[in-house]
Design a protein around this motif. Structure first.
Motif, PDB file in Angstrom:
ATOM      1  N   GLU A 214     -69.577 -13.670  32.696  1.00 13.22           N
ATOM      2  CA  GLU A 214     -68.816 -13.853  31.451  1.00 13.22           C
ATOM      3  C   GLU A 214     -68.608 -15.333  31.145  1.00 13.22           C
ATOM      4  OE1 GLU A 214     -65.193 -11.682  31.161  1.00 13.22           O
ATOM      5  OE2 GLU A 214     -66.036  -9.856  32.044  1.00 13.22           O
ATOM      6  N   MET A 215     -68.464 -16.152  32.203  1.00 21.42           N
ATOM      7  CA  MET A 215     -68.235 -17.580  32.009  1.00 21.42           C
ATOM      8  C   MET A 215     -69.475 -18.302  31.485  1.00 21.42           C
ATOM      9  SD  MET A 215     -65.119 -17.830  32.644  1.00 21.42           S
ATOM     10  CE  MET A 215     -64.947 -19.607  32.505  1.00 21.42           C
ATOM     11  N   LEU A 216     -70.635 -17.647  31.522  1.00 22.55           N
ATOM     12  CA  LEU A 216     -71.846 -18.255  30.963  1.00 22.55           C
ATOM     13  C   LEU A 216     -71.727 -18.432  29.449  1.00 22.55           C
ATOM     14  CD1 LEU A 216     -74.570 -16.291  32.957  1.00 22.55           C
ATOM     15  CD2 LEU A 216     -73.808 -18.650  33.352  1.00 22.55           C
ATOM     16  N   GLY A 217     -70.777 -17.739  28.845  1.00 21.69           N
ATOM     17  CA  GLY A 217     -70.554 -17.870  27.399  1.00 21.69           C
ATOM     18  C   GLY A 217     -69.359 -18.754  27.069  1.00 21.69           C
ATOM     19  N   ASP A 218     -68.843 -19.484  28.038  1.00 20.82           N
ATOM     20  CA  ASP A 218     -67.682 -20.347  27.806  1.00 20.82           C
ATOM     21  C   ASP A 218     -68.024 -21.455  26.805  1.00 20.82           C
ATOM     22  OD1 ASP A 218     -64.855 -20.940  29.185  1.00 20.82           O
ATOM     23  OD2 ASP A 218     -65.827 -22.858  28.771  1.00 20.82           O
ATOM     24  N   GLY A 219     -67.018 -21.871  26.066  1.00 19.18           N
ATOM     25  CA  GLY A 219     -67.236 -22.904  25.056  1.00 19.18           C
ATOM     26  C   GLY A 219     -67.504 -24.279  25.627  1.00 19.18           C
ATOM     27  N   ASP A 220     -67.166 -24.510  26.869  1.00 22.13           N
ATOM     28  CA  ASP A 220     -67.381 -25.811  27.500  1.00 22.13           C
ATOM     29  C   ASP A 220     -68.723 -25.816  28.226  1.00 22.13           C
ATOM     30  OD1 ASP A 220     -66.259 -28.472  28.566  1.00 22.13           O
ATOM     31  OD2 ASP A 220     -66.749 -27.384  30.417  1.00 22.13           O
ATOM     32  N   CYS A 221     -69.571 -26.792  27.917  1.00 22.33           N
ATOM     33  CA  CYS A 221     -70.924 -26.812  28.490  1.00 22.33           C
ATOM     34  C   CYS A 221     -70.895 -26.997  30.007  1.00 22.33           C
ATOM     35  CB  CYS A 221     -71.764 -27.887  27.818  1.00 22.33           C
ATOM     36  SG  CYS A 221     -71.174 -29.585  28.081  1.00 22.33           S
ATOM     37  N   PHE A 222     -69.957 -27.815  30.492  1.00 20.95           N
ATOM     38  CA  PHE A 222     -69.896 -28.025  31.927  1.00 20.95           C
ATOM     39  C   PHE A 222     -69.496 -26.742  32.654  1.00 20.95           C
ATOM     40  CE2 PHE A 222     -67.728 -29.199  35.873  1.00 20.95           C
ATOM     41  CZ  PHE A 222     -68.707 -29.965  36.488  1.00 20.95           C
ATOM     42  N   THR A 223     -68.624 -25.962  32.043  1.00 22.93           N
ATOM     43  CA  THR A 223     -68.222 -24.688  32.645  1.00 22.93           C
ATOM     44  C   THR A 223     -69.405 -23.732  32.688  1.00 22.93           C
ATOM     45  OG1 THR A 223     -65.965 -24.973  31.829  1.00 22.93           O
ATOM     46  CG2 THR A 223     -66.618 -22.749  32.487  1.00 22.93           C
ATOM     47  N   ARG A 224     -70.225 -23.701  31.616  1.00 20.83           N
ATOM     48  CA  ARG A 224     -71.416 -22.850  31.608  1.00 20.83           C
ATOM     49  C   ARG A 224     -72.391 -23.295  32.692  1.00 20.83           C
ATOM     50  NH1 ARG A 224     -71.050 -24.045  26.138  1.00 20.83           N
ATOM     51  NH2 ARG A 224     -73.040 -25.182  26.096  1.00 20.83           N
ATOM     52  N   LEU A 225     -72.570 -24.596  32.815  1.00 23.01           N
ATOM     53  CA  LEU A 225     -73.465 -25.150  33.828  1.00 23.01           C
ATOM     54  C   LEU A 225     -72.982 -24.798  35.236  1.00 23.01           C
ATOM     55  CD1 LEU A 225     -75.825 -27.107  34.541  1.00 23.01           C
ATOM     56  CD2 LEU A 225     -74.137 -28.950  34.508  1.00 23.01           C
ATOM     57  N   THR A 226     -71.687 -24.935  35.455  1.00 21.20           N
ATOM     58  CA  THR A 226     -71.109 -24.649  36.770  1.00 21.20           C
ATOM     59  C   THR A 226     -71.193 -23.171  37.094  1.00 21.20           C
ATOM     60  OG1 THR A 226     -69.551 -26.475  36.410  1.00 21.20           O
ATOM     61  CG2 THR A 226     -69.069 -24.984  38.215  1.00 21.20           C
ATOM     62  N   ALA A 227     -70.987 -22.328  36.080  1.00 22.37           N
ATOM     63  CA  ALA A 227     -71.079 -20.886  36.281  1.00 22.37           C
ATOM     64  C   ALA A 227     -72.496 -20.484  36.680  1.00 22.37           C
ATOM     65  CB  ALA A 227     -70.649 -20.146  35.015  1.00 22.37           C
ATOM     66  N   ALA A 228     -73.491 -21.093  36.039  1.00 26.43           N
ATOM     67  CA  ALA A 228     -74.885 -20.799  36.388  1.00 26.43           C
ATOM     68  C   ALA A 228     -75.170 -21.221  37.828  1.00 26.43           C
ATOM     69  CB  ALA A 228     -75.832 -21.515  35.427  1.00 26.43           C
ATOM     70  N   ALA A 229     -74.654 -22.382  38.225  1.00 17.63           N
ATOM     71  CA  ALA A 229     -74.858 -22.862  39.596  1.00 17.63           C
ATOM     72  C   ALA A 229     -74.141 -21.969  40.603  1.00 17.63           C
ATOM     73  CB  ALA A 229     -74.358 -24.299  39.714  1.00 17.63           C
ATOM     74  N   ALA A 230     -72.954 -21.495  40.232  1.00 17.08           N
ATOM     75  CA  ALA A 230     -72.192 -20.614  41.121  1.00 17.08           C
ATOM     76  C   ALA A 230     -72.928 -19.293  41.315  1.00 17.08           C
ATOM     77  CB  ALA A 230     -70.798 -20.358  40.543  1.00 17.08           C
TER      78      ALA A 230
END
Length: 272
Positions: A214-230
């Motif tokens: 779900e966090m892959l759709g977050d409005g913050d790009c760094f959060t999306r990037l971190t979620a993908a890495a996680a």
């Protein structure tokens, strides 16, 4: 019989009828002709018996004194011993050792408090108010599986100076911290969301996969990037399909990271 009566009177000059066991045996011997044996009185052992609790107490006091030794090696060994004892009385001296000038003493004090566990929680939480020792108190709380440590550690995620320490402590806790970290993914503060994503990626529990997707759709790009890495770190089959849409992400860094992740998985599948 007169001779017997006189003997009894000499033994009991006050005229009482009470006689000792020894006299009774002597009277019986006079009638039977057997020699009376001496009855040794039963006495309690006079040698003092040191209780186990007292022994432990003495040892604790010895080790507490050694924490004041000028030699850091001695202080370190004392802190190790106090932690291994696991006694509640060791909590305060070990907390004091968190202020030691040598990092190796502080390190084993943290481990020792973790060994003692729940009895150390209350004092460690109070130490969070002290800037000088907060870093070490956070680390010690991360080693104690007690639900009371969760709120204070989650609160420290909001502290820019100590958020990394809190993150490490929550990762150290692992499974017990999962529910709080997953809940933090919905926090209004994007920094808290980022920290929660990072922690979940390091804990690597399957329970976090759906919330991280779900966090892959977050409005913050760094959060999306971190979620993908996680999600990459967790490595579940569901992740591959979930991150593919990020190949068209508006942020170039996110797109590049997802491309590398997918290429890595493709290579692994080919060599499996």
């Amino acid at each position: 019989m007169e001779q017997l009566q006189n003997r009894e009177e000499r033994t009991n000059p006050d005229g009482s009828e009470l006689v000792t066991d020894e006299l009774t045996d002597q009277v019986a011997a006079d009638f039977t002709g057997e020699q009376a044996g001496r009855v040794e009185p039963v006495t309690e052992p006079t040698e003092p018996v040191l209780l186990e609790e007292e022994k432990v107490k003495d040892e604790i006091e010895i080790q507490i004194d050694l924490l004041k030794d000028p030699d850091w090696v001695v202080r370190r060994e004392a802190a190790i011993t106090l932690g291994e004892m696991g006694d509640e009385r060791c909590v305060e001296p070990l907390c004091h050792a968190l202020r030691d000038g040598d990092w190796q003493v502080r390190e084993v004090a943290i481990e020792g408090l973790g060994q003692i566990g729940s009895p150390a929680v209350e004092l460690l939480i109070r130490l969070l108010r002290d800037w000088d020792v907060r870093k070490y108190a956070i680390a010690a709380l991360g080693k104690i599986r007690d639900e009371r440590v969760l709120d204070p550690l989650m609160l420290q995620l909001r502290n820019d100076e100590f958020k990394d320490d809190a993150l490490n402590a929550l990762v150290e806790l692992g499974q017990p911290a999962l529910s709080r970290l997953i809940k933090a993914l919905k926090d209004k503060d994007e920094n808290i969301r980022k920290q929660a994503v990072l922690a979940l990626g390091r804990i690597k529990e399957a329970e976090a996969i759906e919330p991280l997707i779900e966090m892959l759709g977050d409005g913050d790009c760094f959060t999306r990037l971190t979620a993908a890495a996680a999600l990459e770190a967790i490595g579940d089959e569901r992740v591959r399909e979930a991150i593919k849409p990020l190949m068209k992400d508006p942020d170039m860094v996110v797109r590049m990271r997802v491309e590398r992740i997918l290429a890595k998985w493709k290579k692994q599948s080919a060599t499996a």
